[in-house]
Motif scaffolding. Sequence first.
Motif, mmCIF file in Angstrom:
data_model
loop_
_atom_site.group_PDB
_atom_site.id
_atom_site.type_symbol
_atom_site.label_atom_id
_atom_site.label_comp_id
_atom_site.label_asym_id
_atom_site.label_seq_id
_atom_site.Cartn_x
_atom_site.Cartn_y
_atom_site.Cartn_z
ATOM 1 N N PRO A 44 -0.759 -9.473 -8.892
ATOM 2 C CA PRO A 44 -1.067 -9.134 -7.501
ATOM 3 C C PRO A 44 0.193 -8.766 -6.725
ATOM 4 O O PRO A 44 1.215 -9.462 -6.800
ATOM 5 C CB PRO A 44 -1.700 -10.418 -6.953
ATOM 6 N N GLY A 45 0.137 -7.639 -6.007
ATOM 7 C CA GLY A 45 1.274 -7.188 -5.207
ATOM 8 C C GLY A 45 2.400 -6.554 -5.997
ATOM 9 O O GLY A 45 3.417 -6.160 -5.433
ATOM 10 N N LYS A 46 2.244 -6.428 -7.291
ATOM 11 C CA LYS A 46 3.299 -5.872 -8.148
ATOM 12 C C LYS A 46 2.848 -4.547 -8.737
ATOM 13 O O LYS A 46 1.687 -4.165 -8.636
ATOM 14 C CB LYS A 46 3.637 -6.847 -9.282
ATOM 15 N N GLY A 47 3.778 -3.863 -9.390
ATOM 16 C CA GLY A 47 3.412 -2.607 -10.010
ATOM 17 C C GLY A 47 4.465 -2.089 -10.955
ATOM 18 O O GLY A 47 5.594 -2.572 -10.987
ATOM 19 N N HIS A 48 4.050 -1.088 -11.717
ATOM 20 C CA HIS A 48 4.959 -0.371 -12.610
ATOM 21 C C HIS A 48 5.480 0.808 -11.801
ATOM 22 O O HIS A 48 4.774 1.800 -11.608
ATOM 23 C CB HIS A 48 4.206 0.073 -13.856
ATOM 24 N N ASP A 49 6.690 0.681 -11.292
ATOM 25 C CA ASP A 49 7.261 1.603 -10.319
ATOM 26 C C ASP A 49 7.435 3.011 -10.908
ATOM 27 O O ASP A 49 7.225 3.234 -12.097
ATOM 28 C CB ASP A 49 8.601 1.057 -9.812
ATOM 29 N N PHE A 50 7.850 3.949 -10.076
ATOM 30 C CA PHE A 50 7.912 5.371 -10.434
ATOM 31 C C PHE A 50 8.758 5.611 -11.680
ATOM 32 O O PHE A 50 9.900 5.185 -11.772
ATOM 33 C CB PHE A 50 8.431 6.175 -9.253
ATOM 34 N N HIS A 51 8.141 6.335 -12.627
ATOM 35 C CA HIS A 51 8.769 6.641 -13.910
ATOM 36 C C HIS A 51 8.080 7.870 -14.499
ATOM 37 O O HIS A 51 7.092 8.366 -13.949
ATOM 38 C CB HIS A 51 8.653 5.442 -14.869
ATOM 39 N N GLY A 65 -9.857 -4.676 -11.173
ATOM 40 C CA GLY A 65 -8.936 -4.753 -10.051
ATOM 41 C C GLY A 65 -8.877 -3.459 -9.252
ATOM 42 O O GLY A 65 -9.678 -2.543 -9.444
ATOM 43 N N THR A 66 -7.902 -3.407 -8.345
ATOM 44 C CA THR A 66 -7.701 -2.261 -7.463
ATOM 45 C C THR A 66 -6.261 -1.787 -7.606
ATOM 46 O O THR A 66 -5.323 -2.563 -7.388
ATOM 47 C CB THR A 66 -7.985 -2.650 -5.995
ATOM 48 N N VAL A 67 -6.096 -0.519 -7.967
ATOM 49 C CA VAL A 67 -4.775 0.028 -8.283
ATOM 50 C C VAL A 67 -4.472 1.218 -7.381
ATOM 51 O O VAL A 67 -5.279 2.134 -7.256
ATOM 52 C CB VAL A 67 -4.702 0.453 -9.766
ATOM 53 N N PHE A 95 0.385 0.475 -8.818
ATOM 54 C CA PHE A 95 0.619 -0.761 -8.067
ATOM 55 C C PHE A 95 -0.699 -1.487 -7.848
ATOM 56 O O PHE A 95 -1.698 -0.878 -7.476
ATOM 57 C CB PHE A 95 1.259 -0.452 -6.704
ATOM 58 N N ASN A 96 -0.691 -2.789 -8.056
ATOM 59 C CA ASN A 96 -1.865 -3.614 -7.820
ATOM 60 C C ASN A 96 -1.949 -3.908 -6.329
ATOM 61 O O ASN A 96 -1.093 -4.594 -5.776
ATOM 62 C CB ASN A 96 -1.761 -4.913 -8.626
ATOM 63 N N VAL A 97 -2.988 -3.405 -5.675
ATOM 64 C CA VAL A 97 -3.172 -3.641 -4.249
ATOM 65 C C VAL A 97 -4.346 -4.584 -3.979
ATOM 66 O O VAL A 97 -4.779 -4.728 -2.834
ATOM 67 C CB VAL A 97 -3.334 -2.306 -3.473
ATOM 68 N N GLY A 98 -4.840 -5.238 -5.015
ATOM 69 C CA GLY A 98 -5.933 -6.191 -4.869
ATOM 70 C C GLY A 98 -5.423 -7.618 -4.782
ATOM 71 O O GLY A 98 -4.216 -7.880 -4.847
ATOM 72 N N ASP A 99 -6.361 -8.549 -4.651
ATOM 73 C CA ASP A 99 -6.010 -9.968 -4.522
ATOM 74 C C ASP A 99 -5.745 -10.647 -5.860
ATOM 75 O O ASP A 99 -4.988 -11.604 -5.925
ATOM 76 C CB ASP A 99 -7.138 -10.713 -3.796
ATOM 77 N N GLY A 100 -6.385 -10.173 -6.915
ATOM 78 C CA GLY A 100 -6.208 -10.767 -8.240
ATOM 79 C C GLY A 100 -5.467 -9.821 -9.159
ATOM 80 O O GLY A 100 -4.958 -8.781 -8.732
#
Length: 133
Positions: A44-51, A65-67, A95-100
Amino acid sequence: MSRRFTIAREAEEEILDWGRLRWLSHPPSTNAEQLTVIDVILAPGKGHDFHKHPDQEEVIYIVAGTVEQWVDREKRILGPGDSAHIPADMVHASFNVGDGEAKVTAILGPCVGDNGYELIDVADEEPWTSLRR
């Protein structure tokens, strides 16, 4: 080692600062030549940044989930059953923009290098560093 079946609980898992992944198919595990398949969990709140992957195209399929999915400078919010196609050498991020947790399956082809996967991180370069501000 070459396997024909991947049992989820037996797959090698990698823990990263933005989540974790399991290699479902790539040259070291299945001797794959054309497809690298990765089971990805975004915290949650994390992501695989620009690449980008210079010599590989990719399909990202959202399982749960919500991405917030970026393909070049275009952003979409994706949910279960949605997907994104990323041509070779195109910058993208998830990026995960959901709660879980968000669960994603990444499919890349063809396999490149010993691990079947190549990545160039561009998150600290413009315009990518400013897109999410």
